[in-house]
Design a protein around this motif. Structure first.
Motif, PDB file in Angstrom:
ATOM      1  N   LEU A 160       5.963   4.155   6.722  1.00 22.16           N
ATOM      2  CA  LEU A 160       6.654   3.035   6.068  1.00 22.16           C
ATOM      3  C   LEU A 160       7.563   3.527   4.943  1.00 22.16           C
ATOM      4  CD1 LEU A 160       3.880   0.284   5.963  1.00 22.16           C
ATOM      5  CD2 LEU A 160       6.070   0.147   7.144  1.00 22.16           C
ATOM      6  N   ARG A 161       7.050   4.479   4.163  1.00 25.23           N
ATOM      7  CA  ARG A 161       7.867   5.019   3.060  1.00 25.23           C
ATOM      8  C   ARG A 161       9.159   5.635   3.604  1.00 25.23           C
ATOM      9  NH1 ARG A 161       3.015   6.336   0.158  1.00 25.23           N
ATOM     10  NH2 ARG A 161       2.801   8.317   1.238  1.00 25.23           N
ATOM     11  N   LYS A 162       9.013   6.377   4.706  1.00 29.60           N
ATOM     12  CA  LYS A 162      10.202   7.023   5.274  1.00 29.60           C
ATOM     13  C   LYS A 162      11.163   5.996   5.857  1.00 29.60           C
ATOM     14  CE  LYS A 162       8.562  11.662   5.945  1.00 29.60           C
ATOM     15  NZ  LYS A 162       8.137  12.706   6.876  1.00 29.60           N
ATOM     16  N   LEU A 163      10.595   4.963   6.449  1.00 30.30           N
ATOM     17  CA  LEU A 163      11.466   3.914   6.993  1.00 30.30           C
ATOM     18  C   LEU A 163      12.192   3.182   5.865  1.00 30.30           C
ATOM     19  CD1 LEU A 163       9.313   2.409   9.906  1.00 30.30           C
ATOM     20  CD2 LEU A 163      11.413   3.742  10.113  1.00 30.30           C
ATOM     21  N   GLN A 200      12.934   9.403  -2.864  1.00 29.42           N
ATOM     22  CA  GLN A 200      12.165  10.313  -1.995  1.00 29.42           C
ATOM     23  C   GLN A 200      12.422  11.773  -2.366  1.00 29.42           C
ATOM     24  OE1 GLN A 200       9.909   9.509   0.758  1.00 29.42           O
ATOM     25  NE2 GLN A 200       9.911   7.666  -0.478  1.00 29.42           N
ATOM     26  N   ASP A 201      12.546  12.012  -3.652  1.00 22.94           N
ATOM     27  CA  ASP A 201      12.806  13.375  -4.120  1.00 22.94           C
ATOM     28  C   ASP A 201      12.134  13.502  -5.495  1.00 22.94           C
ATOM     29  OD1 ASP A 201      13.895  15.604  -5.445  1.00 22.94           O
ATOM     30  OD2 ASP A 201      15.805  15.426  -4.393  1.00 22.94           O
ATOM     31  N   ARG A 202      11.067  14.304  -5.537  1.00 19.53           N
ATOM     32  CA  ARG A 202      10.253  14.368  -6.752  1.00 19.53           C
ATOM     33  C   ARG A 202      11.056  14.855  -7.964  1.00 19.53           C
ATOM     34  NH1 ARG A 202       4.975  14.291  -8.489  1.00 19.53           N
ATOM     35  NH2 ARG A 202       4.292  13.435  -6.519  1.00 19.53           N
ATOM     36  N   VAL A 211      11.512  -1.715  -3.024  1.00 21.17           N
ATOM     37  CA  VAL A 211      10.636  -0.991  -3.959  1.00 21.17           C
ATOM     38  C   VAL A 211      10.201  -1.918  -5.094  1.00 21.17           C
ATOM     39  CG1 VAL A 211      10.456   0.957  -5.558  1.00 21.17           C
ATOM     40  CG2 VAL A 211      11.602   1.275  -3.383  1.00 21.17           C
ATOM     41  N   LEU A 212      11.152  -2.668  -5.636  1.00 14.11           N
ATOM     42  CA  LEU A 212      10.811  -3.582  -6.740  1.00 14.11           C
ATOM     43  C   LEU A 212       9.866  -4.683  -6.255  1.00 14.11           C
ATOM     44  CD1 LEU A 212      14.279  -3.944  -8.529  1.00 14.11           C
ATOM     45  CD2 LEU A 212      12.288  -2.736  -9.393  1.00 14.11           C
ATOM     46  N   ARG A 213      10.071  -5.129  -5.028  1.00 13.72           N
ATOM     47  CA  ARG A 213       9.234  -6.219  -4.495  1.00 13.72           C
ATOM     48  C   ARG A 213       7.808  -5.728  -4.232  1.00 13.72           C
ATOM     49  NH1 ARG A 213       6.971 -10.213  -4.322  1.00 13.72           N
ATOM     50  NH2 ARG A 213       6.646 -11.607  -2.565  1.00 13.72           N
ATOM     51  N   TYR A 214       7.674  -4.570  -3.584  1.00 23.34           N
ATOM     52  CA  TYR A 214       6.339  -4.165  -3.133  1.00 23.34           C
ATOM     53  C   TYR A 214       5.644  -3.155  -4.039  1.00 23.34           C
ATOM     54  CZ  TYR A 214       7.598  -6.982   0.802  1.00 23.34           C
ATOM     55  OH  TYR A 214       7.977  -8.056   1.556  1.00 23.34           O
ATOM     56  N   GLN A 215       6.401  -2.480  -4.891  1.00 23.13           N
ATOM     57  CA  GLN A 215       5.718  -1.634  -5.872  1.00 23.13           C
ATOM     58  C   GLN A 215       5.439  -2.440  -7.141  1.00 23.13           C
ATOM     59  OE1 GLN A 215       7.183   2.406  -7.265  1.00 23.13           O
ATOM     60  NE2 GLN A 215       6.917   1.343  -9.209  1.00 23.13           N
ATOM     61  N   GLN A 275       0.834  -1.200   0.000  1.00 22.22           N
ATOM     62  CA  GLN A 275       0.000   0.000   0.000  1.00 22.22           C
ATOM     63  C   GLN A 275       0.877   1.261   0.000  1.00 22.22           C
ATOM     64  OE1 GLN A 275      -3.350   0.055  -0.202  1.00 22.22           O
ATOM     65  NE2 GLN A 275      -3.217   2.281  -0.291  1.00 22.22           N
ATOM     66  N   ALA A 276       1.880   1.237   0.867  1.00 21.29           N
ATOM     67  CA  ALA A 276       2.742   2.423   1.009  1.00 21.29           C
ATOM     68  C   ALA A 276       3.558   2.669  -0.252  1.00 21.29           C
ATOM     69  CB  ALA A 276       3.665   2.249   2.205  1.00 21.29           C
TER      70      ALA A 276
END
Lengths: 107, 151
Positions: free
Chosen positions: B88-91, B11-13, B104-108, A15-16
């Motif tokens: 979670l994103r920050k962690l 984490q930087d647009r 990122v590859l696993r969960y996105q 989700q995040a």
């Protein structure tokens, strides 16, 4: 949600880290920028290539020109020498003819 | 996909947009070598991962957030809790480059460890070990946060 559980933590992470879209202007900028980013180096490369070709051809051209000029001067010198020799031979022949005519007139 | 991957990783647009643009510019140049949609997707993930790691190395900073800097998640977390998502994103952003990209590859992208190993260029066992350690670390940090909230 209890994140001690692996499945829950993974769901929360999915989700995040779900996909997000770039800003609204990004596509427009992206379509516009490659042309700006891509072509100048290409033009610059062409200019550099043209410059290099000129730099390479210029000395070669100069050398060829100088060699041709030297050959021309040598040929001119040889021609002048040939003309001088011919002139001398003609003078000698003329003198011989004149002498022969004088001798005949005296007889 | 590419922007999202870059954004979650960096984490930087602005940097993520630059990376996305670089990736698509490279795709534009190499499009003739890519035959199928699947190949393009595979190529995009692989190139984006590498570009992101390069960008992070160039930037030379890895977000090292203290727990105090992370907003506390809601006491009762719901499945779509934006606060929890942000935490979670920050962690995830505090992880070193390789494990961060793997997460990122696993969960996105929902890639399995074999695909991730192929994209990032590291052994499958390393991917699995990074995933395991990252999940353990995240769980521990979340527990510490919960304890801090409970105090």
């Amino acid at each position: 949600m209890n994140l001690d559980n692996d499945a829950d933590l993974e769901s929360a992470l999915r989700q995040a880290l779900s996909r997000i879209e770039p800003g609204r202007d990004f596509s427009a900028i992206s379509y516009a920028r490659p042309r700006v980013v891509y072509w100048p180096p290409s033009r610059m490369m062409l200019a550099i290539a043209a410059g290099l070709v000129v730099l390479l051809l210029l000395p070669i051209g100069m050398l060829q020109y100088q060699a041709r000029q030297r050959r021309g001067e040598k040929a001119r010198e040889q021609l002048m020498m040939a003309l001088k020799i011919t002139e001398r031979k003609l003078q000698k022949t003329r003198q011989m003819v004149a002498r022969e005519l004088n001798r005949r007139n005296n007889l | 996909m590419v922007f999202s991957l870059a954004y979650h990783f960096l984490q930087d647009r602005a940097l993520a947009e630059d990376v996305t643009q670089e990736v698509f510019l490279q795709l534009f140049r190499e499009q003739e070598t890519l035959a199928t949609d699947q190949h393009v997707r595979y190529w995009l993930r692989k190139v984006a991962s590498h570009r992101c790691i390069d960008a992070a190395r160039r930037r030379k900073i890895r977000p090292r957030l203290a727990l105090d800097e992370i907003r506390e998640p809601a006491a009762r977390e719901s499945f779509h809790d934006p606060m929890l998502n942000e935490t979670l994103r920050k962690l995830v952003a505090t992880l070193p480059e390789a494990p961060r990209m793997i997460m990122v590859l696993r969960y996105q992208e929902d890639m399995d460890p074999t695909e991730i190993a192929d994209a990032v260029g590291i052994p499958v066992a390393t991917v699995k070990s990074h995933l395991h350690r990252s999940l353990t670390m995240l769980r521990e940090k979340m527990q510490r946060l919960k304890k801090e909230i409970a105090r």
